[in-house]
Design a protein around this motif. Structure first.
Motif, PDB file in Angstrom:
ATOM      1  N   VAL A 131      52.161 -28.620   3.455  1.00 56.22           N
ATOM      2  CA  VAL A 131      51.712 -29.106   2.154  1.00 56.22           C
ATOM      3  C   VAL A 131      52.854 -29.038   1.153  1.00 56.22           C
ATOM      4  CG1 VAL A 131      50.053 -28.801   0.279  1.00 56.22           C
ATOM      5  CG2 VAL A 131      49.353 -28.382   2.657  1.00 56.22           C
ATOM      6  N   THR A 132      53.401 -27.843   0.953  1.00 57.78           N
ATOM      7  CA  THR A 132      54.536 -27.623   0.056  1.00 57.78           C
ATOM      8  C   THR A 132      54.910 -26.147   0.105  1.00 57.78           C
ATOM      9  OG1 THR A 132      55.373 -27.917  -2.211  1.00 57.78           O
ATOM     10  CG2 THR A 132      53.110 -27.159  -1.997  1.00 57.78           C
ATOM     11  N   ASP A 133      56.157 -25.823  -0.130  1.00 54.35           N
ATOM     12  CA  ASP A 133      56.598 -24.435  -0.330  1.00 54.35           C
ATOM     13  C   ASP A 133      56.083 -23.462   0.723  1.00 54.35           C
ATOM     14  OD1 ASP A 133      57.822 -25.370  -2.608  1.00 54.35           O
ATOM     15  OD2 ASP A 133      56.243 -24.677  -3.962  1.00 54.35           O
ATOM     16  N   ASP A 134      56.229 -23.806   1.996  1.00 51.24           N
ATOM     17  CA  ASP A 134      55.791 -22.925   3.079  1.00 51.24           C
ATOM     18  C   ASP A 134      54.277 -22.694   3.069  1.00 51.24           C
ATOM     19  OD1 ASP A 134      57.657 -22.362   4.973  1.00 51.24           O
ATOM     20  OD2 ASP A 134      58.208 -20.382   4.219  1.00 51.24           O
ATOM     21  N   VAL A 135      53.551 -23.669   2.596  1.00 53.90           N
ATOM     22  CA  VAL A 135      52.087 -23.642   2.628  1.00 53.90           C
ATOM     23  C   VAL A 135      51.630 -24.741   3.583  1.00 53.90           C
ATOM     24  CG1 VAL A 135      49.957 -23.854   1.295  1.00 53.90           C
ATOM     25  CG2 VAL A 135      51.990 -22.819   0.256  1.00 53.90           C
ATOM     26  N   TYR A 136      50.698 -24.408   4.475  1.00 49.63           N
ATOM     27  CA  TYR A 136      50.272 -25.320   5.517  1.00 49.63           C
ATOM     28  C   TYR A 136      48.753 -25.491   5.494  1.00 49.63           C
ATOM     29  CZ  TYR A 136      54.945 -24.356   7.366  1.00 49.63           C
ATOM     30  OH  TYR A 136      56.299 -24.217   7.501  1.00 49.63           O
TER      31      TYR A 136
END
Length: 307
Positions: free
Chosen positions: A11-16
């Protein structure tokens, strides 16, 4: 990366986000937040095999990051049965009502023949949250601020939680949002679910992971919120008309023109939601067995699942 009909999307910034199409019965979304001190999961899956697929994908994406904690957004088994597959030292967090509901859950022992094919949970057992809250808490984990919040009233269930990452502007809504799937509020409140939509909008998120269905962003969220509003208002208006005319929830469901909602997966949920609206009106206490029997009748047989 795609595994076992699930896709782990960055998704963004090490967010899944773990997305399981088509988001119908038992096929939920989950998530993973990678930090410098391990991974925080948002929900698990309904079965052992699907949860293991989630964990394998997260392990690969995070280069072996350990699962430090997991947040259950609510009690339903598609988001929680996989808890028991997590490492023993993973701290599970949830609402107090989620813990109570999981401890009382009977579907793992004797699932009634409501779905076809019958769900195969695999080797899972009840594992309720170890840490509970009533209104929310904040994790300061591995350099990240992870806010866990309750909408303040019953909505999808009595124990809904969202996970908000303010720095990354990512919101995991659990089943307060369904994207392209029929909403369900049998365990909650139609009016409460309707009110929760403004609360969700108030986060002003850049990225949204709903409980079921595809990802949302700031440009697509408003229309999805409006779609929910139209659906919940249809349920409320139909319940009032049905009560006025002396109809049962099933009879009321048969005369509803679903129109834009007719083609959504799990459209038979309309009668389950009517049962909730009837009960919330004070007409009579909710009869769970009758509600599910009516769903089978409206569907013309067992409900389809692709678990």
């Amino acid at each position: 990366m795609t595994q076992y009909n699930g896709t782990l999307t960055h998704v963004t910034d090490d967010v899944y986000a773990w997305l399981q199409p088509d988001g119908s019965w038992w096929l939920n979304n989950a998530g993973a937040i990678n930090t410098t001190d391990g991974v925080v999961l948002v929900d698990t899956c309904a079965s052992e095999s699907r949860t293991r697929a989630l964990l394998d994908a997260v392990k690969k994406a995070t280069q072996g990051g350990e699962i430090a904690a997991a947040v259950n957004t609510h009690a339903h088994g598609d988001h929680t049965y996989g808890n028991s597959v997590l490492p023993a030292n993973t701290v599970i967090i949830g609402h107090e009502d989620t813990r109570t509901s999981l401890l009382e859950d009977s579907l793992l022992d004797a699932c009634p023949p409501l779905w076809h094919p019958m769900p195969d949970w695999g080797n899972v057992t009840r594992r309720p949250p170890l840490v509970t809250t009533r209104d929310g808490l904040t994790l300061h984990h591995g350099g990240r601020r992870i806010e866990i919040r309750h909408p303040g009233a019953t909505a999808h269930t009595t124990g809904d939680l969202v996970v908000w990452l303010p720095e990354s502007q990512v919101l995991f809504t659990g089943d307060l949002l369904f994207h392209g799937v029929t909403p369900l509020v049998l365990s909650g409140s139609v009016e409460g679910a309707l009110r929760s939509l403004d609360w969700i909008a108030g986060f002003d998120p850049a990225h949204v992971v709903p409980g079921h269905g595809g990802l949302l962003d700031a440009s697509t969220l408003p229309e999805v919120l409006e779609t929910h509003r139209r659906y919940y208002q249809l349920v409320l208006d139909s319940a009032r008309a049905g009560l006025r005319d002396g109809l049962t929830p099933l009879a009321a469901a048969h005369r509803i023109p679903l129109d834009e909602f007719a083609g959504l997966p799990d459209a038979e949920r309309i009668v389950l939601n009517l049962h909730r609206a009837y009960a919330d009106s004070g007409h009579k206490p909710l009869d769970i067995k009758e509600a599910w029997s009516d769903a089978l009748a409206l569907n013309g047989g067992p409900l389809a699942t692709h678990l």
